[in-house]
Design an enzyme around this catalytic site. Sequence first.
Site, PDB file in Angstrom:
ATOM      1  N   HIS A  61       0.820  -1.220   0.000  1.00  0.00           N
ATOM      2  CA  HIS A  61       0.000   0.000   0.000  1.00  0.00           C
ATOM      3  C   HIS A  61       0.854   1.270   0.000  1.00  0.00           C
ATOM      4  O   HIS A  61       1.221   1.776   1.055  1.00  0.00           O
ATOM      5  CB  HIS A  61      -0.913  -0.027   1.243  1.00  0.00           C
ATOM      6  CG  HIS A  61      -2.066   0.917   1.182  1.00  0.00           C
ATOM      7  ND1 HIS A  61      -3.309   0.623   1.694  1.00  0.00           N
ATOM      8  CD2 HIS A  61      -2.180   2.174   0.684  1.00  0.00           C
ATOM      9  CE1 HIS A  61      -4.125   1.638   1.514  1.00  0.00           C
ATOM     10  NE2 HIS A  61      -3.458   2.597   0.905  1.00  0.00           N
ATOM     11  N   HIS A  63       1.341   5.259  -2.089  1.00  0.00           N
ATOM     12  CA  HIS A  63       0.818   6.254  -3.041  1.00  0.00           C
ATOM     13  C   HIS A  63       2.015   6.996  -3.626  1.00  0.00           C
ATOM     14  O   HIS A  63       2.643   7.792  -2.928  1.00  0.00           O
ATOM     15  CB  HIS A  63      -0.112   7.234  -2.327  1.00  0.00           C
ATOM     16  CG  HIS A  63      -1.337   6.592  -1.729  1.00  0.00           C
ATOM     17  ND1 HIS A  63      -2.502   6.415  -2.433  1.00  0.00           N
ATOM     18  CD2 HIS A  63      -1.560   6.061  -0.500  1.00  0.00           C
ATOM     19  CE1 HIS A  63      -3.400   5.813  -1.659  1.00  0.00           C
ATOM     20  NE2 HIS A  63      -2.855   5.585  -0.478  1.00  0.00           N
ATOM     21  N   ARG A  65       1.707   8.838  -6.450  1.00  0.00           N
ATOM     22  CA  ARG A  65       1.147  10.073  -7.050  1.00  0.00           C
ATOM     23  C   ARG A  65       1.542  10.303  -8.508  1.00  0.00           C
ATOM     24  O   ARG A  65       1.535  11.452  -8.966  1.00  0.00           O
ATOM     25  CB  ARG A  65       1.582  11.304  -6.234  1.00  0.00           C
ATOM     26  CG  ARG A  65       1.417  11.209  -4.731  1.00  0.00           C
ATOM     27  CD  ARG A  65      -0.023  11.110  -4.320  1.00  0.00           C
ATOM     28  NE  ARG A  65      -0.173  11.267  -2.865  1.00  0.00           N
ATOM     29  CZ  ARG A  65      -1.185  10.735  -2.196  1.00  0.00           C
ATOM     30  NH1 ARG A  65      -2.116  10.032  -2.805  1.00  0.00           N
ATOM     31  NH2 ARG A  65      -1.292  10.917  -0.901  1.00  0.00           N
ATOM     32  N   ASN A 278      -6.793   8.731   6.872  1.00  0.00           N
ATOM     33  CA  ASN A 278      -8.008   7.905   6.763  1.00  0.00           C
ATOM     34  C   ASN A 278      -7.630   6.446   6.624  1.00  0.00           C
ATOM     35  O   ASN A 278      -6.747   6.147   5.822  1.00  0.00           O
ATOM     36  CB  ASN A 278      -8.820   8.300   5.524  1.00  0.00           C
ATOM     37  CG  ASN A 278      -9.498   9.639   5.701  1.00  0.00           C
ATOM     38  OD1 ASN A 278      -9.639  10.151   6.810  1.00  0.00           O
ATOM     39  ND2 ASN A 278      -9.900  10.233   4.585  1.00  0.00           N
ATOM     40  N   ASP A 305       0.838   2.453   3.760  1.00  0.00           N
ATOM     41  CA  ASP A 305      -0.068   3.509   3.271  1.00  0.00           C
ATOM     42  C   ASP A 305       0.704   4.825   3.136  1.00  0.00           C
ATOM     43  O   ASP A 305       0.199   5.891   3.513  1.00  0.00           O
ATOM     44  CB  ASP A 305      -1.288   3.674   4.208  1.00  0.00           C
ATOM     45  CG  ASP A 305      -2.349   4.595   3.615  1.00  0.00           C
ATOM     46  OD1 ASP A 305      -2.254   4.951   2.425  1.00  0.00           O
ATOM     47  OD2 ASP A 305      -3.280   4.964   4.364  1.00  0.00           O
ATOM     48  N   PRO A 322      -5.926  13.963   4.038  1.00  0.00           N
ATOM     49  CA  PRO A 322      -5.555  12.825   4.877  1.00  0.00           C
ATOM     50  C   PRO A 322      -4.352  12.071   4.318  1.00  0.00           C
ATOM     51  O   PRO A 322      -4.216  11.951   3.100  1.00  0.00           O
ATOM     52  CB  PRO A 322      -6.804  11.951   4.832  1.00  0.00           C
ATOM     53  CG  PRO A 322      -7.433  12.271   3.517  1.00  0.00           C
ATOM     54  CD  PRO A 322      -7.117  13.712   3.227  1.00  0.00           C
ATOM     55  N   GLY A 323      -3.521  11.570   5.208  1.00  0.00           N
ATOM     56  CA  GLY A 323      -2.405  10.734   4.782  1.00  0.00           C
ATOM     57  C   GLY A 323      -1.120  11.065   5.520  1.00  0.00           C
ATOM     58  O   GLY A 323      -0.880  12.216   5.883  1.00  0.00           O
TER      59      GLY A 323
HETATM   60  C1  NCD Z   1      -4.755   8.281   1.023  1.00  0.00           C
HETATM   61  C2  NCD Z   1      -4.116   9.243   0.036  1.00  0.00           C
HETATM   62  O1  NCD Z   1      -3.575  10.275   0.478  1.00  0.00           O
HETATM   63  O2  NCD Z   1      -4.120   8.971  -1.147  1.00  0.00           O
HETATM   64  N1  NCD Z   1      -4.959   8.949   2.278  1.00  0.00           N
HETATM   65  C3  NCD Z   1      -5.098   8.377   3.491  1.00  0.00           C
HETATM   66  O3  NCD Z   1      -5.394   9.093   4.448  1.00  0.00           O
HETATM   67  N2  NCD Z   1      -4.918   7.089   3.694  1.00  0.00           N
HETATM   68  C4  NCD Z   1      -6.014   7.787   0.414  1.00  0.00           C
HETATM   69  C5  NCD Z   1      -6.865   7.026   1.327  1.00  0.00           C
HETATM   70  O4  NCD Z   1      -6.556   5.856   1.580  1.00  0.00           O
HETATM   71  O5  NCD Z   1      -7.849   7.573   1.824  1.00  0.00           O
HETATM   72 ZN    ZN Z   2      -7.005   4.031   1.999  1.00  0.00          ZN
END
Ligand code: NCD
Ligand code: ZN
Length: 423
Positions: A61, A63, A65, A278, A305, A322-323
């Site tokens: 998991h 990101h 981008r 999130n 994540d 969020p993240g």
């Molecule tokens: C994630 C993101 O920034 O892409 N953010 C997060 O808070 N985990 C997307 C997501 O899973 O909501």
């Molecule tokens: Zn998520």
Amino acid sequence: MIKHLIKGGTLIDPSRGINGSYDLLIEGDRIKRVDEEIFEPEAEIIDAKGLVVAPGFVDLHVHFRDPGQTYKEDILSGSKTAVAGGYTTVVCMPNTNPPIDTPQTAQYVVAKANCYGLCRVLPAGTITKGRKGVELSDFYSLKEAGCVAFTDDGSPVMDAGIMRKALELSVQLKVPIMNHCEDDNLARGAINEGEVSALLGISSRPPEAEDVLNARDCILAYYTGGHVHIQHLTTALGVDIIRHFKEKGAKITCEVNPNHLIFTEEELLRSGGNARVNPPLRRKEDLEALKKALSEGIIDCVATDHAPHAPFEKGRVDSAMPGIIGLQTALPIMLNLVEEGVLSLEDMVRLMSANPARIIGVEAGTLEEGAPADIVIFDPKKEWVLSEETNFSKSKNTPLWGKVLRGKVICTIKGGKVVHKDN
Ligand code: NCD
Ligand code: ZN
């Protein structure tokens, strides 16, 4: 053929129950031999005395981008961050712009990552076109283009009919369906519903928002025989739900984000927007339940994540995106749990390599002879600070920024090539 000989380390390979003092010989891009003492005059020696040698970590998991929001991260900066954190395989989420809902976009991710050759970057395709939750993506062509899982991460799949169809397809395709479980109609706010949201007067997202979708997806996996993978589990009740359906034989796997193992909602009072994620940081009881579930094997793997955002997108708690970034902080957080006695070092390595590799069915997470030479060498005791000098990500959104961390990656090897070296 180029040979590397890793000498004198403590080798941990949970895939074969190995934990002890062993040398490891790499020939070309594969592991050639693991033995108590290896001599190979032609090999370049990597001294691992006092260090742990383990399979390169696998993160289901992240990101990156890319395409679309490369000011936060891109495939190159993301790959560098991954290998600095000991990861040699990552699955990148499809909430890019455009989303990974066509073979072309999936191929772009694979090709760009291969171009750099630092880290194996495997795309997850979207479950629905445009991540809109309405129409299923073409799983067949996405799988052919290299997608190893399907998810609308960030936008939970709200339609149970769509989720059921996706799970039915997962049986044929042998690919997991991953869901970010939070019911949109309940999860409307910024942080966990509880004492801190009341104190700050901020809109909230209650734990039941997560639990209802988690339960729904477990039920659908139970009836369809499909493989559901619950992303970033955060609640105590969620653990019970997953345990229940696993016991009934449903094909369910799940992950936890290390940040949910050290921070509670109170971190928002200290770190503000940098603690917004999130699903949100929750209560101490939830954190303790997650740790217990990890030690009991209910939680299958650790996934970061890694969610980079620019400073202007963070700031105030209620308006922050969020993240939290996490590729370089996962190992120190997990080593801390080992220190606390929650997990053995061997369990930690299993949760970060062999288990996630098995969930997506890739050849990784093992130090077996003949396997790809994807290896992490780390110092479990070395202290360091996450700062401008040590951070490889384009972003710095984590409550751990500027903090002293214990446990550092010294060397990462991907396909027999040294791709990261601590200086
Ligand atoms: C994630 C993101 O920034 O892409 N953010 C997060 O808070 N985990 C997307 C997501 O899973 O909501
Ligand atoms: Zn998520």
